[in-house]
Enzyme design. Structure first.
Site, short mmCIF file in Angstrom:
data_model
loop_
_atom_site.label_atom_id
_atom_site.label_comp_id
_atom_site.label_asym_id
_atom_site.label_seq_id
_atom_site.Cartn_x
_atom_site.Cartn_y
_atom_site.Cartn_z
N GLU A 254 2.27 -13.70 -1.11
CA GLU A 254 2.65 -14.20 -2.45
C GLU A 254 3.44 -15.50 -2.35
OE1 GLU A 254 4.58 -10.83 -4.33
OE2 GLU A 254 2.65 -10.02 -4.95
N GLU B 109 -3.81 -6.47 -3.05
CA GLU B 109 -2.78 -5.61 -3.66
C GLU B 109 -3.17 -5.35 -5.10
OE1 GLU B 109 1.42 -6.47 -3.57
OE2 GLU B 109 1.27 -7.42 -1.60
#
Ligand code: BGP
Length: 475
Positions: free
Chosen positions: A175, A368
């Site tokens: 991320e 995810e």
């Protein structure tokens, strides 16, 4: 017409959220090890060292360090094709800049990757997942400093060389765009902004260092083993304009810029016009050294991976705000929310995949996606998590449409938290994601024993039918 034959079904997790054993076999302290448990609405407090009497959930995780063979067996029973794990930098270089790597740490991941490969589960490995060596935070101010680039590259090279042949699918920074989204990027970069510094300046510069490191690592990965595939990884925080008012559209576009800033560089090998727009808005342009531009150009990625949990809305008018663990956004009246106030938007996953396909034409990988919820263990030990099945089913349906109707090139789907683990945002155990229940609780009690939830059997069937049969189990 369905998911590709070699579609990578599986799960994803991060070292500090599962391993525990935080000082075992020479491991050094990381930023994750000094962040206390919080709760919904209660921020996690950051200390400069572990303190007696305070609960630091990374210290025990779910004891994966000792129990991984049993867990891998359960993943194999579900038919996993891939498992995303991360390597803890502090197991390999306890202080981040030690002269020699720690053999015991390297050997742990050898055992883990060997076990996965033996069971036909492909390791997908993140090098940096929210656990910077604490010693580097103290010594250099973490990613504020250019020193981090060489140290991160050296750690990555050590891993790439050691696990050559065992791992071919790599992600660099988890991320990475969270650095531009989070008001306190402790997870992403080991930084809590000080009063005497300009936040935008620090984040633009730290982002540059991470991008240079990521590019150099991608290049090395390709040199070390031509079979290596390296992915960028972003949190895809999809945002819609709240109304059809044109100003809402403009504001929403601005909100989405951090999604693309990092991907532009990692996919195209250069800062683009969009990046220039971001610098203008933030009032700061990164300082570069000779060679940086060449590094960025030489280290582009092979695919784009993303986390996707929820969407929100943006408007020029004030909105009722909701908070995720990194991103914030407005409430969408068309969507339901989880117990932790994350808006459930499966269609948004299809939208997100199309936006990325439209912009980059690179293979995509959902690494995810999942739902944090409290589970109830029945007296007979069973756990009926129909809400989780429902969430996952709808997201898999949306991916199916993205693949079959929109022709998005999708490599796989790794559900977040296939086994219950420590929550990143709150540090809680009770925010459970898993197909597998772990008997561990926020007061520090529990046996760490594992058990199968209803969703375990359901996902096993989903994998067995390559995502075609998403119906409930007749049980
Ligand atoms: C992502 C992180 C993960 C993970 C997930 C779920 O942002 O990459 O580490 O934890 O979010 O978030 P949470 O644990 O806060 O529910």
């Amino acid at each position: 017409m369905g998911f590709p034959k070699d579609f990578l079904w599986g799960g994803a997790m991060a070292a500090w959220q599962v391993e525990g054993a935080y000082r075992e076999d020479g491991k050094g302290l990381s930023t994750a090890d000094v962040e206390a448990r919080g709760a919904k609405g209660v921020p996690r407090k950051i200390y400069d060292k572990p303190v007696e009497g305070v609960l630091f959930p990374s210290h025990d995780g779910i004891d994966f360090y000792h129990r991984f063979p049993g867990d891998v067996e359960l993943f194999a029973e579900m038919g996993f094709k891939a498992l995303r794990v991360s390597i803890a930098w502090t197991r390999i270089f306890p202080n981040g800049d030690d002269s020699e790597p720690n053999e015991a740490g390297l050997a742990f991941y050898d055992r883990l990757f060997d076990d996965l490969n033996a069971r036909g589960i492909k390791p997908v490995v993140t090098l940096f997942h929210y656990d910077t060596p604490l010693a580097l935070v103290k010594k250099y101010g973490s990613w504020r400093s250019r020193e981090m680039v060489n140290l991160a590259v050296r750690y990555a090279r050590t891993c790439l060389e050691r696990y050559r042949g065992k791992v071919t699918c790599w992600l660099t920074f988890n991320e990475i765009n969270g650095l531009f989204i989070s008001p306190k990027p402790w997870h992403q970069a080991g930084i809590v902004y000080r009063d005497d510094e300009v936040m935008n300046q620090v984040r633009v510069q730290a982002a540059h260092y991470q991008l240079v490191a990521a590019a150099r690592i991608a290049k090395i990965a390709h040199e070390v083993d031509p079979a290596n595939r390296v992915g960028a990884m972003v949190i895809y925080h999809l945002s819609y304009p709240y109304t059809c008012r044109p100003e809402d559209q403009v504001k929403n576009r601005e909100k989405m810029l951090p999604q693309f800033y990092f991907l532009d560089v990692q996919a195209r090998g250069r800062y683009t016009n969009l990046c220039q727009q971001v610098w203008d808005r933030l009032g700061y342009t990164p300082k570069m050294e000779p060679g940086d531009k060449d590094d960025l150009r030489a280290g582009t990625v092979d695919f784009i991976s993303l986390s996707y949990y929820f969407s929100s809305v943006e408007s020029v008018e004030p909105l009722k705000e909701l908070v995720g663990n990194v991103a914030k956004g407005g409430r969408n009246p068309y969507l339901e929310i989880t117990e932790w106030d994350w808006q459930i938007d499966p269609v948004g996953l299809r939208v997100a995949l199309n936006q990325l396909e439209d912009r980059y034409q690179l293979p995509l990988f959902v690494v995810e996606n999942g739902m944090g919820a409290q589970d109830t263990v029945e007296t007979d030990g069973s756990i009926h998590d129909s809400y989780r099945i429902d969430y996952l089913r709808k997201h898999i349906q949306a991916m199916h449409e993205a693949v079959t109707v929109d022709h998005v090139d999708l490599m796989g789907y790794l559900m977040w938290g296939p086994i219950d683990l420590v929550s990143c945002g709150t540090g809680e155990y009770k925010k459970r994601y898993g197909f597998i229940y772990v008997d561990r609780h926020d007061d520090g009690t529990g046996s760490f024993e594992r058990s199968r939830k209803d969703s375990f059997y359901w996902f096993k069937k989903v994998i067995a039918t390559n995502g075609e049969d998403l119906d409930d189990l007749d049980r």
